[in-house]
Design a protein around this motif. Sequence first.
Motif, PDB file in Angstrom:
ATOM      1  N   THR A   1       0.829  -1.204   0.000  1.00  0.00           N
ATOM      2  CA  THR A   1       0.000   0.000   0.000  1.00  0.00           C
ATOM      3  C   THR A   1       0.862   1.252   0.000  1.00  0.00           C
ATOM      4  O   THR A   1       0.631   2.179  -0.778  1.00  0.00           O
ATOM      5  N   GLY A   2       1.875   1.245   0.869  1.00  0.00           N
ATOM      6  CA  GLY A   2       2.750   2.408   0.966  1.00  0.00           C
ATOM      7  C   GLY A   2       3.475   2.690  -0.335  1.00  0.00           C
ATOM      8  O   GLY A   2       3.575   3.841  -0.767  1.00  0.00           O
ATOM      9  N   VAL A   3       3.974   1.635  -0.976  1.00  0.00           N
ATOM     10  CA  VAL A   3       4.691   1.819  -2.240  1.00  0.00           C
ATOM     11  C   VAL A   3       3.765   2.481  -3.265  1.00  0.00           C
ATOM     12  O   VAL A   3       4.124   3.481  -3.905  1.00  0.00           O
ATOM     13  N   LEU A   4       2.549   1.958  -3.383  1.00  0.00           N
ATOM     14  CA  LEU A   4       1.653   2.476  -4.415  1.00  0.00           C
ATOM     15  C   LEU A   4       1.167   3.894  -4.108  1.00  0.00           C
ATOM     16  O   LEU A   4       1.071   4.725  -5.015  1.00  0.00           O
ATOM     17  N   THR A   5       0.875   4.189  -2.832  1.00  0.00           N
ATOM     18  CA  THR A   5       0.465   5.566  -2.533  1.00  0.00           C
ATOM     19  C   THR A   5       1.637   6.514  -2.755  1.00  0.00           C
ATOM     20  O   THR A   5       1.430   7.664  -3.165  1.00  0.00           O
ATOM     21  N   GLY A   6       2.857   6.026  -2.514  1.00  0.00           N
ATOM     22  CA  GLY A   6       4.030   6.854  -2.789  1.00  0.00           C
ATOM     23  C   GLY A   6       4.116   7.215  -4.261  1.00  0.00           C
ATOM     24  O   GLY A   6       4.336   8.374  -4.621  1.00  0.00           O
ATOM     25  N   VAL A   7       3.908   6.197  -5.130  1.00  0.00           N
ATOM     26  CA  VAL A   7       3.942   6.468  -6.574  1.00  0.00           C
ATOM     27  C   VAL A   7       2.812   7.422  -6.949  1.00  0.00           C
ATOM     28  O   VAL A   7       2.999   8.351  -7.741  1.00  0.00           O
ATOM     29  N   ALA A   8       1.634   7.210  -6.347  1.00  0.00           N
ATOM     30  CA  ALA A   8       0.493   8.085  -6.640  1.00  0.00           C
ATOM     31  C   ALA A   8       0.829   9.527  -6.279  1.00  0.00           C
ATOM     32  O   ALA A   8       0.550  10.462  -7.048  1.00  0.00           O
ATOM     33  N   GLY A   9       1.453   9.706  -5.110  1.00  0.00           N
ATOM     34  CA  GLY A   9       1.833  11.057  -4.691  1.00  0.00           C
ATOM     35  C   GLY A   9       2.862  11.653  -5.625  1.00  0.00           C
ATOM     36  O   GLY A   9       2.756  12.810  -6.033  1.00  0.00           O
ATOM     37  N   ALA A  10       3.868  10.835  -5.984  1.00  0.00           N
ATOM     38  CA  ALA A  10       4.905  11.316  -6.891  1.00  0.00           C
ATOM     39  C   ALA A  10       4.287  11.744  -8.225  1.00  0.00           C
ATOM     40  O   ALA A  10       4.682  12.749  -8.816  1.00  0.00           O
ATOM     41  N   TYR A  11       3.287  10.988  -8.676  1.00  0.00           N
ATOM     42  CA  TYR A  11       2.626  11.357  -9.939  1.00  0.00           C
ATOM     43  C   TYR A  11       2.005  12.747  -9.816  1.00  0.00           C
ATOM     44  O   TYR A  11       2.139  13.584 -10.712  1.00  0.00           O
ATOM     45  N   LEU A  12       1.347  12.998  -8.686  1.00  0.00           N
ATOM     46  CA  LEU A  12       0.677  14.293  -8.504  1.00  0.00           C
ATOM     47  C   LEU A  12       1.664  15.449  -8.545  1.00  0.00           C
ATOM     48  O   LEU A  12       1.443  16.449  -9.213  1.00  0.00           O
ATOM     49  N   SER A  13       2.779  15.298  -7.809  1.00  0.00           N
ATOM     50  CA  SER A  13       3.661  16.450  -7.666  1.00  0.00           C
ATOM     51  C   SER A  13       4.756  16.491  -8.725  1.00  0.00           C
ATOM     52  O   SER A  13       5.345  17.531  -8.958  1.00  0.00           O
ATOM     53  N   MET A  14       5.050  15.351  -9.377  1.00  0.00           N
ATOM     54  CA  MET A  14       6.187  15.345 -10.297  1.00  0.00           C
ATOM     55  C   MET A  14       5.776  15.151 -11.749  1.00  0.00           C
ATOM     56  O   MET A  14       6.605  15.254 -12.648  1.00  0.00           O
ATOM     57  N   VAL A  15       4.507  14.836 -11.988  1.00  0.00           N
ATOM     58  CA  VAL A  15       4.067  14.695 -13.368  1.00  0.00           C
ATOM     59  C   VAL A  15       2.948  15.693 -13.651  1.00  0.00           C
ATOM     60  O   VAL A  15       3.040  16.527 -14.538  1.00  0.00           O
ATOM     61  N   GLN A  16       1.904  15.625 -12.814  1.00  0.00           N
ATOM     62  CA  GLN A  16       0.744  16.441 -13.097  1.00  0.00           C
ATOM     63  C   GLN A  16       1.029  17.918 -12.841  1.00  0.00           C
ATOM     64  O   GLN A  16       0.504  18.785 -13.502  1.00  0.00           O
TER      65      GLN A  16
END
Lengths: 379, 323
Positions: free
Chosen positions: B212-227
């Motif tokens: 869970t932590g790994v995936l929420t980390g990627v989700a967060g990274a997507y928000l701040s580093m891609v979107q």
Amino acid sequence: MSTPYAKLPAWADYGLIPLINLLVAFIVAGFVVVLVGENPFRAAIILVEGAFGKGTGIAFTLFYATTFIFTGLSVAVAAHCGLFNIGTEGQAYIAGLGIAIVCLSFDTVLPWWLTFPLAIAASALVGALWALIPAYLQAKRGSHIVITTIMFNFIAASIMVYLLVGPLKPAASQAPQTRNFLAGAELPKLNWIIELFGAKIRSAPLNVTFLLALVMAFLVWLLIWRTRLGYEMRTYGHSPKAARYAGISETRIIITAMMISGALAGMMALNPVMGDQHNVAIDFVSGAGFVGIAVALMGRLHPIGIVLAAILFGMLYQGGAELAFEMPAISRDMIVIIQGLVILFAGALEHMFRPYVQALFASFNPRSVGMEAVKEKGA
Amino acid sequence: MDVFNAVIQVLDSTVRLSVPLLLACLAGLYSERAGIFDIGLEGKMLVGAFAGAAAASVFHSALLGLGMAILISVAFALVHGFASITHRGNQIVSGVAINFIAAGSTIILGQAWFQQGGRTPALGPGERFDAIVWPGADAVRNVPVIGPIYAELISGHSILVYLAFLMVPFTWWVLFRTRFGLRLRAVGENPAAVDTAGISVAWLRYRALICTGVLTGVAGAYLSMVQNGGFVKDMTAGKGYIALAALIFAKWKPVNAMFACLLFGFLDAAAIRLQGSPLPIIGKVPVQFMQALPYILTVILLAGFIGKAIPPRAGGVPYVKER
């Protein structure tokens, strides 16, 4: 666990353990202050001075506490019935609509002491109705109350934004809020009580809602521990099976408890709306509903504990504002961290230190924690 | 042709908007399938977004940013585990606590470290994940129908987008075709049985929370580093809760989760696109209604009017070994 699972004396159970939990939460918060590069002890002094140092500070502290007493009681009433009402925020927000309707209709014609009871009724009713649907779905359809109340928070926010940028906004205004209420919907201040003690108050929004909050705290105590309904609620909270066996209607008790909880949440809106801002604005609840969770957990679901915890959080809010002024690196969001830590240590980890405390008590006085019985069994 | 282009654009933003939902939703899938309710998806995404953007801008490396996002997010997941598995605390209370700690600490630390009002510095090239242009995308762009679909919809996303969608079959495979997945599902339905088989319930649940932590980390990274190209305070803005709604909507199944997230992403994209312009037949729909629709749909689903959502049986109940 090697420690015997035995009862602690009441003062340790209701005083010592919450205090330890609170202390740990503040120590961890202190580390965050250090991370930011400030002195946590100086921060604590500024915070307490800001909250209680001057008359104005005390009045502000009690003003914030008023809000948190309502939301704390709201969470506690549901919790006694085994329900986690995370929707206090949304119930308070949507109750602003009820208050707006009463105040906008009557503030020109009625004096405040007639508008106030009407507004109390309206806010309680709207809050209770907003809790009714999740309660009904939990009781009849088995949908989890936590999830539905979260969803209802968002739905409430959408409705309020829609109304406040549309129908409720005066045509000439740009700000997403209702027009300002007139004198008929402004609650009298209570600052004179503090001034009786010789303190000077410049301007603070402490108002009669504070007294209403104290009355509600008493009524909640009466309800939970001195009425049949409260007994049924606690029974259901302890063991739904036992309640069913005792012939308590599950549907009735869930819906009643949630509607009382929603009504208390709704009354919270009176304090900022009629006591301070004199209008209904976007996001006027601003997280107070969630603070209620921390307050209820810290107050161990007892009205006296809740009032004390609410004053503590009022102190954090008022002192936090002063702190942000003195230490720009620590904004008011520090409170959000403290709030989270309090929920973590007083709520989710409430039993973490219990074995140690029990062991400590046992080493002083075996009889006090029932060690004797264990030893006899062993021998 | 205009209508077609508009549809393609809406679908393209649907994909972009549903990626964080999808990652968070799959994250929730791991923990809830293992019997741990996780209200804290929102908070873990938020710390992931902050840690990712902060590390990327300090070390000038997108990959290090992603790594830090995952690390911090996993740390928060472990706090949740410590409270709800080791100390058998209330999982919902613990999740709520994590959301608050995340919301407060990202702002306080962001302000203290970068002094930009809770933002992190805007990420430059190399510090964020750029779009990958697929071979031939520019060549076929002008081919009718297929061209725009290939060039806009399929090509031109960042690596994390493809990763998110690849996680769907991968999660399905893990859950339904591996021994770990079988045990993970079992521990969410009947932990006593797993315990009897000599497998540690606690360790299994901890591993689920690490996923869970790994995936929420990627989700967060997507928000701040891609979107977004940087962290903004409270940038998750309820996405964790929508992901939770999507998880229920998907009835705790990975492929359904993808469709639920695409649906909620589409509602969001349509709300942005339609902003104020009237629809045929229905007339003007308030933006707020479109924004509330995922929540309304979830409540209706939970009420059992569209099929029935049955959660894992041991969800939310701390496991106590018989003594």
